[in-house]
Design a protein around this motif. Sequence first.
Motif, PDB file in Angstrom:
ATOM      1  N   GLU A 129      10.814   8.426  -3.562  1.00 56.91           N
ATOM      2  CA  GLU A 129      11.588   8.046  -4.756  1.00 56.91           C
ATOM      3  C   GLU A 129      13.069   7.888  -4.427  1.00 56.91           C
ATOM      4  OE1 GLU A 129      11.022   7.236  -8.118  1.00 56.91           O
ATOM      5  OE2 GLU A 129       9.088   6.871  -7.181  1.00 56.91           O
ATOM      6  N   GLN A 130      13.618   8.840  -3.682  1.00 51.14           N
ATOM      7  CA  GLN A 130      15.036   8.758  -3.323  1.00 51.14           C
ATOM      8  C   GLN A 130      15.316   7.545  -2.442  1.00 51.14           C
ATOM      9  OE1 GLN A 130      16.950  12.352  -1.984  1.00 51.14           O
ATOM     10  NE2 GLN A 130      15.911  13.609  -3.524  1.00 51.14           N
ATOM     11  N   LEU A 131      14.402   7.247  -1.518  1.00 46.31           N
ATOM     12  CA  LEU A 131      14.567   6.052  -0.681  1.00 46.31           C
ATOM     13  C   LEU A 131      14.511   4.788  -1.524  1.00 46.31           C
ATOM     14  CD1 LEU A 131      12.411   6.976   2.429  1.00 46.31           C
ATOM     15  CD2 LEU A 131      14.860   6.466   2.433  1.00 46.31           C
ATOM     16  N   ARG A 132      13.534   4.720  -2.432  1.00 47.14           N
ATOM     17  CA  ARG A 132      13.382   3.539  -3.299  1.00 47.14           C
ATOM     18  C   ARG A 132      14.640   3.269  -4.121  1.00 47.14           C
ATOM     19  NH1 ARG A 132       8.252   5.739  -5.121  1.00 47.14           N
ATOM     20  NH2 ARG A 132       6.696   4.899  -3.732  1.00 47.14           N
ATOM     21  N   HIS A 133      15.273   4.329  -4.571  1.00 47.29           N
ATOM     22  CA  HIS A 133      16.430   4.186  -5.449  1.00 47.29           C
ATOM     23  C   HIS A 133      17.762   4.242  -4.712  1.00 47.29           C
ATOM     24  CE1 HIS A 133      13.213   5.302  -8.307  1.00 47.29           C
ATOM     25  NE2 HIS A 133      13.794   4.340  -9.005  1.00 47.29           N
TER      26      HIS A 133
ATOM     27  N   LEU B 124       0.810  -1.214   0.000  1.00 51.40           N
ATOM     28  CA  LEU B 124       0.000   0.000   0.000  1.00 51.40           C
ATOM     29  C   LEU B 124       0.843   1.264   0.000  1.00 51.40           C
ATOM     30  CD1 LEU B 124      -2.714  -1.013   2.606  1.00 51.40           C
ATOM     31  CD2 LEU B 124      -2.947  -0.942   0.134  1.00 51.40           C
ATOM     32  N   TRP B 125       1.840   1.318   0.848  1.00 51.23           N
ATOM     33  CA  TRP B 125       2.580   2.549   1.066  1.00 51.23           C
ATOM     34  C   TRP B 125       4.050   2.442   0.734  1.00 51.23           C
ATOM     35  CZ3 TRP B 125      -0.831   6.160   1.568  1.00 51.23           C
ATOM     36  CH2 TRP B 125      -2.042   5.881   2.168  1.00 51.23           C
TER      37      TRP B 125
ATOM     38  N   GLY C 145      19.965   6.192   5.749  1.00 50.56           N
ATOM     39  CA  GLY C 145      19.445   6.833   6.944  1.00 50.56           C
ATOM     40  C   GLY C 145      17.943   6.968   6.874  1.00 50.56           C
ATOM     41  N   ALA C 146      17.421   8.004   7.501  1.00 47.26           N
ATOM     42  CA  ALA C 146      15.981   8.209   7.586  1.00 47.26           C
ATOM     43  C   ALA C 146      15.565   9.465   6.853  1.00 47.26           C
ATOM     44  CB  ALA C 146      15.567   8.318   9.059  1.00 47.26           C
ATOM     45  N   ALA C 147      14.408   9.400   6.236  1.00 47.21           N
ATOM     46  CA  ALA C 147      13.800  10.587   5.637  1.00 47.21           C
ATOM     47  C   ALA C 147      12.752  11.098   6.603  1.00 47.21           C
ATOM     48  CB  ALA C 147      13.163  10.242   4.299  1.00 47.21           C
ATOM     49  N   VAL C 148      12.759  12.402   6.838  1.00 53.50           N
ATOM     50  CA  VAL C 148      11.796  13.019   7.757  1.00 53.50           C
ATOM     51  C   VAL C 148      11.036  14.070   6.980  1.00 53.50           C
ATOM     52  CG1 VAL C 148      11.554  14.428   9.829  1.00 53.50           C
ATOM     53  CG2 VAL C 148      13.286  12.625   9.749  1.00 53.50           C
ATOM     54  N   LEU C 149       9.709  14.047   7.112  1.00 51.34           N
ATOM     55  CA  LEU C 149       8.872  15.064   6.472  1.00 51.34           C
ATOM     56  C   LEU C 149       8.576  16.150   7.488  1.00 51.34           C
ATOM     57  CD1 LEU C 149       6.334  12.783   4.601  1.00 51.34           C
ATOM     58  CD2 LEU C 149       8.399  13.870   3.691  1.00 51.34           C
ATOM     59  N   SER C 150       8.802  17.408   7.086  1.00 48.91           N
ATOM     60  CA  SER C 150       8.528  18.517   7.994  1.00 48.91           C
ATOM     61  C   SER C 150       7.340  19.312   7.476  1.00 48.91           C
ATOM     62  CB  SER C 150       9.742  19.422   8.135  1.00 48.91           C
ATOM     63  OG  SER C 150       9.996  20.086   6.909  1.00 48.91           O
ATOM     64  N   ILE C 151       6.574  19.844   8.391  1.00 50.88           N
ATOM     65  CA  ILE C 151       5.444  20.680   8.016  1.00 50.88           C
ATOM     66  C   ILE C 151       5.985  22.033   7.626  1.00 50.88           C
ATOM     67  CG2 ILE C 151       3.342  21.782   8.850  1.00 50.88           C
ATOM     68  CD1 ILE C 151       3.034  19.428  10.754  1.00 50.88           C
TER      69      ILE C 151
ATOM     70  N   SER D 164       5.526  18.833   1.152  1.00 49.78           N
ATOM     71  CA  SER D 164       5.148  18.899  -0.269  1.00 49.78           C
ATOM     72  C   SER D 164       6.058  18.049  -1.154  1.00 49.78           C
ATOM     73  CB  SER D 164       5.166  20.346  -0.753  1.00 49.78           C
ATOM     74  OG  SER D 164       6.483  20.873  -0.657  1.00 49.78           O
ATOM     75  N   GLN D 165       7.213  17.607  -0.624  1.00 52.40           N
ATOM     76  CA  GLN D 165       8.139  16.772  -1.397  1.00 52.40           C
ATOM     77  C   GLN D 165       8.149  15.323  -0.908  1.00 52.40           C
ATOM     78  OE1 GLN D 165      12.005  18.579  -1.440  1.00 52.40           O
ATOM     79  NE2 GLN D 165      11.322  20.335  -2.623  1.00 52.40           N
ATOM     80  N   ALA D 166       7.041  14.880  -0.300  1.00 49.68           N
ATOM     81  CA  ALA D 166       6.964  13.511   0.212  1.00 49.68           C
ATOM     82  C   ALA D 166       7.204  12.489  -0.895  1.00 49.68           C
ATOM     83  CB  ALA D 166       5.617  13.267   0.880  1.00 49.68           C
ATOM     84  N   GLY D 167       6.663  12.733  -2.064  1.00 48.29           N
ATOM     85  CA  GLY D 167       6.866  11.823  -3.196  1.00 48.29           C
ATOM     86  C   GLY D 167       8.326  11.721  -3.590  1.00 48.29           C
TER      87      GLY D 167
END
Length: 79
Positions: free
Chosen positions: A63-67, A17-18, A72-78, A56-59
Amino acid sequence: MRRHSHERHPILPVCLLWEERVIRSVANLNRRDGEEFLALAPQVPVKTDVKVFPLSQAGEALEQLRHGQFTGAAVLSIE
């Protein structure tokens, strides 16, 4: 048509799903545990590898994680 709570929902793996790699909880300690950890942390060589993305750059983050474009970790900030 609306499903009712008594109807069985299909079970799907979350990764389909995610496409999440790992889900971690950050709320699994109490205040005392946190204080003890923060007192100990400077004595231990802790190295973090975090890349921050605006929400806004979650996608793009996925993509960067997939490739494997970073470790490390990706963090989404508001924003």
